[in-house]
Design a protein around this motif. Sequence first.
Motif, mmCIF file in Angstrom:
data_model
loop_
_atom_site.group_PDB
_atom_site.id
_atom_site.type_symbol
_atom_site.label_atom_id
_atom_site.label_comp_id
_atom_site.label_asym_id
_atom_site.label_seq_id
_atom_site.Cartn_x
_atom_site.Cartn_y
_atom_site.Cartn_z
ATOM 1 N N LEU A 152 11.393 -3.833 9.169
ATOM 2 C CA LEU A 152 10.520 -3.485 10.289
ATOM 3 C C LEU A 152 9.383 -4.493 10.266
ATOM 4 O O LEU A 152 8.582 -4.509 9.332
ATOM 5 C CB LEU A 152 9.992 -2.058 10.148
ATOM 6 N N GLN A 153 9.356 -5.364 11.265
ATOM 7 C CA GLN A 153 8.280 -6.339 11.392
ATOM 8 C C GLN A 153 7.140 -5.671 12.144
ATOM 9 O O GLN A 153 7.370 -4.957 13.124
ATOM 10 C CB GLN A 153 8.749 -7.560 12.181
ATOM 11 N N LEU A 154 5.922 -5.918 11.689
ATOM 12 C CA LEU A 154 4.743 -5.333 12.329
ATOM 13 C C LEU A 154 3.709 -6.426 12.579
ATOM 14 O O LEU A 154 3.547 -7.327 11.760
ATOM 15 C CB LEU A 154 4.136 -4.247 11.441
ATOM 16 N N ALA A 155 3.017 -6.311 13.697
ATOM 17 C CA ALA A 155 1.967 -7.274 14.024
ATOM 18 C C ALA A 155 0.833 -6.539 14.722
ATOM 19 O O ALA A 155 1.054 -5.565 15.444
ATOM 20 C CB ALA A 155 2.507 -8.383 14.919
ATOM 21 N N GLY A 156 -0.365 -7.016 14.496
ATOM 22 C CA GLY A 156 -1.563 -6.447 15.103
ATOM 23 C C GLY A 156 -2.769 -7.096 14.451
ATOM 24 O O GLY A 156 -2.633 -8.032 13.659
ATOM 25 N N ASN A 157 -3.967 -6.567 14.768
ATOM 26 C CA ASN A 157 -5.139 -7.157 14.115
ATOM 27 C C ASN A 157 -5.150 -6.752 12.645
ATOM 28 O O ASN A 157 -4.553 -5.758 12.240
ATOM 29 C CB ASN A 157 -6.436 -6.804 14.848
ATOM 30 N N SER A 158 -5.794 -7.562 11.835
ATOM 31 C CA SER A 158 -5.704 -7.402 10.377
ATOM 32 C C SER A 158 -6.200 -6.048 9.885
ATOM 33 O O SER A 158 -5.632 -5.481 8.949
ATOM 34 C CB SER A 158 -6.432 -8.541 9.665
ATOM 35 N N SER A 159 -7.229 -5.490 10.506
ATOM 36 C CA SER A 159 -7.733 -4.188 10.039
ATOM 37 C C SER A 159 -6.727 -3.073 10.337
ATOM 38 O O SER A 159 -6.528 -2.167 9.515
ATOM 39 C CB SER A 159 -9.100 -3.869 10.644
ATOM 40 N N ASP A 160 -6.067 -3.125 11.493
ATOM 41 C CA ASP A 160 -5.050 -2.117 11.810
ATOM 42 C C ASP A 160 -3.830 -2.245 10.901
ATOM 43 O O ASP A 160 -3.263 -1.235 10.470
ATOM 44 C CB ASP A 160 -4.616 -2.231 13.280
ATOM 45 N N ILE A 161 -3.430 -3.469 10.607
ATOM 46 C CA ILE A 161 -2.309 -3.693 9.693
ATOM 47 C C ILE A 161 -2.668 -3.175 8.301
ATOM 48 O O ILE A 161 -1.868 -2.488 7.656
ATOM 49 C CB ILE A 161 -1.909 -5.186 9.637
ATOM 50 N N SER A 162 -3.866 -3.483 7.823
ATOM 51 C CA SER A 162 -4.288 -3.025 6.492
ATOM 52 C C SER A 162 -4.333 -1.511 6.417
ATOM 53 O O SER A 162 -3.900 -0.918 5.423
ATOM 54 C CB SER A 162 -5.660 -3.599 6.142
ATOM 55 N N ALA A 163 -4.837 -0.867 7.471
ATOM 56 C CA ALA A 163 -4.903 0.597 7.490
ATOM 57 C C ALA A 163 -3.499 1.193 7.484
ATOM 58 O O ALA A 163 -3.230 2.177 6.774
ATOM 59 C CB ALA A 163 -5.687 1.075 8.708
ATOM 60 N N PHE A 164 -2.593 0.608 8.261
ATOM 61 C CA PHE A 164 -1.218 1.096 8.269
ATOM 62 C C PHE A 164 -0.568 0.894 6.908
ATOM 63 O O PHE A 164 0.146 1.772 6.416
ATOM 64 C CB PHE A 164 -0.395 0.392 9.353
ATOM 65 N N GLN A 165 -0.818 -0.248 6.287
ATOM 66 C CA GLN A 165 -0.235 -0.513 4.975
ATOM 67 C C GLN A 165 -0.707 0.523 3.961
ATOM 68 O O GLN A 165 0.107 1.039 3.198
ATOM 69 C CB GLN A 165 -0.592 -1.916 4.498
ATOM 70 N N ARG A 166 -1.990 0.863 3.955
ATOM 71 C CA ARG A 166 -2.497 1.895 3.038
ATOM 72 C C ARG A 166 -1.836 3.236 3.324
ATOM 73 O O ARG A 166 -1.428 3.954 2.414
ATOM 74 C CB ARG A 166 -4.022 1.999 3.142
ATOM 75 N N TRP A 167 -1.720 3.586 4.615
ATOM 76 C CA TRP A 167 -1.071 4.844 5.000
ATOM 77 C C TRP A 167 0.376 4.875 4.511
ATOM 78 O O TRP A 167 0.823 5.860 3.926
ATOM 79 C CB TRP A 167 -1.122 5.019 6.519
ATOM 80 N N LEU A 168 1.117 3.772 4.742
ATOM 81 C CA LEU A 168 2.519 3.717 4.367
ATOM 82 C C LEU A 168 2.701 3.735 2.844
ATOM 83 O O LEU A 168 3.600 4.409 2.330
ATOM 84 C CB LEU A 168 3.198 2.484 4.968
ATOM 85 N N GLU A 169 1.859 3.022 2.122
ATOM 86 C CA GLU A 169 1.936 3.063 0.656
ATOM 87 C C GLU A 169 1.773 4.491 0.148
ATOM 88 O O GLU A 169 2.478 4.918 -0.770
ATOM 89 C CB GLU A 169 0.880 2.146 0.040
ATOM 90 N N ASN A 170 0.866 5.244 0.756
ATOM 91 C CA ASN A 170 0.674 6.642 0.376
ATOM 92 C C ASN A 170 1.910 7.477 0.723
ATOM 93 O O ASN A 170 2.348 8.308 -0.073
ATOM 94 C CB ASN A 170 -0.577 7.215 1.049
ATOM 95 N N GLU A 171 2.470 7.271 1.916
ATOM 96 C CA GLU A 171 3.682 7.993 2.331
ATOM 97 C C GLU A 171 4.839 7.746 1.362
ATOM 98 O O GLU A 171 5.567 8.668 0.999
ATOM 99 C CB GLU A 171 4.114 7.568 3.744
ATOM 100 N N ILE A 172 4.994 6.509 0.966
ATOM 101 C CA ILE A 172 6.062 6.136 0.039
ATOM 102 C C ILE A 172 5.856 6.827 -1.307
ATOM 103 O O ILE A 172 6.800 7.375 -1.891
ATOM 104 C CB ILE A 172 6.140 4.604 -0.108
ATOM 105 N N LYS A 173 4.617 6.824 -1.778
ATOM 106 C CA LYS A 173 4.307 7.430 -3.077
ATOM 107 C C LYS A 173 4.467 8.951 -3.039
ATOM 108 O O LYS A 173 5.153 9.534 -3.880
ATOM 109 C CB LYS A 173 2.881 7.061 -3.491
ATOM 110 N N VAL A 174 3.870 9.604 -2.043
ATOM 111 C CA VAL A 174 3.904 11.067 -1.939
ATOM 112 C C VAL A 174 5.331 11.578 -1.766
ATOM 113 O O VAL A 174 5.719 12.586 -2.356
ATOM 114 C CB VAL A 174 2.999 11.551 -0.771
ATOM 115 N N ASN A 175 6.124 10.886 -0.956
ATOM 116 C CA ASN A 175 7.497 11.314 -0.685
ATOM 117 C C ASN A 175 8.520 10.720 -1.652
ATOM 118 O O ASN A 175 9.722 10.928 -1.482
ATOM 119 C CB ASN A 175 7.881 10.976 0.755
#
Length: 187
Positions: A152-175
Motif C-alpha cells: 500500500l503506497q501512501l502519499a501526503g504531507n509529512s505530518s499526516d504521513i507521520s501521524a498515520f505511521q504512528r497510528w498504524l504501528e500501534n494497530e500492528i502492535k495491539v492486534n
Amino acid sequence: LVRSDYPLRETWRVEAAARGLLSADVVSFPSMATTGKAETEDTRLVAVKAVSSACPLRGDLRLRTKNAELTTKGAPQAGTVWVDTALLSLRGLHRGDAMTLGERRFTIAAEILLEKDRGAGFMNFAPRVMIALQDLESTGLVQNGSRITYRLQLAGNSSDISAFQRWLENEIKVNEVRGVQLESLET
C-alpha cells in the motif's frame, strides 16, 4: 509504504483516506506466462505486478504503444498487459500478441520502457508483466502458498504521513499483526 505477506486490512485504507492521504495498491509475485500458439507455445518466468489505477503515486511510467512513446500513470486497461522490453525481444513478441497468466488470456498493449519504482530484488531479474489489479482474481494465481507481496503506497504531507505511521504501528502492535513492514525514505 506498507508491505505485507498477507492481504492488507481495509481499515488501514479507510484510516489513510480519512487522514487525507493518497493511496495506491500493488500486488507482486513470480509466475509463469505463456505466449504463442499451441504448436509454438512458450512458457517463461515473469514478475507479475498488479496495480491500482492510482499507481505510481510518485513519478511516472514510460511506455511504448503501437503509436507512440508516452509517460503515464495508472494501470493497464482490463484484459491487457504491459510488459518489459526484454520479454518482447527475447521471445519475438509484439504489442497486440496474446499472453496467458494462469487462467486468463491478455493482450500485450504496451512495452514498459521505464518503471521508476522497480527494485533490485531477485524477482526483479525476471521480466515484468503489469496488469490491472481488477484483473488479478480472474487469473486464479492467488492461492494458498503463493509467494505474494502486498503493498500500500501512501502519499501526503509529512505530518499526516507521520501521524498515520504512528497510528498504524500501534494497530500492528495491539492486534499482533505479523508479516507487515513499514518503509519510508528514512528507513
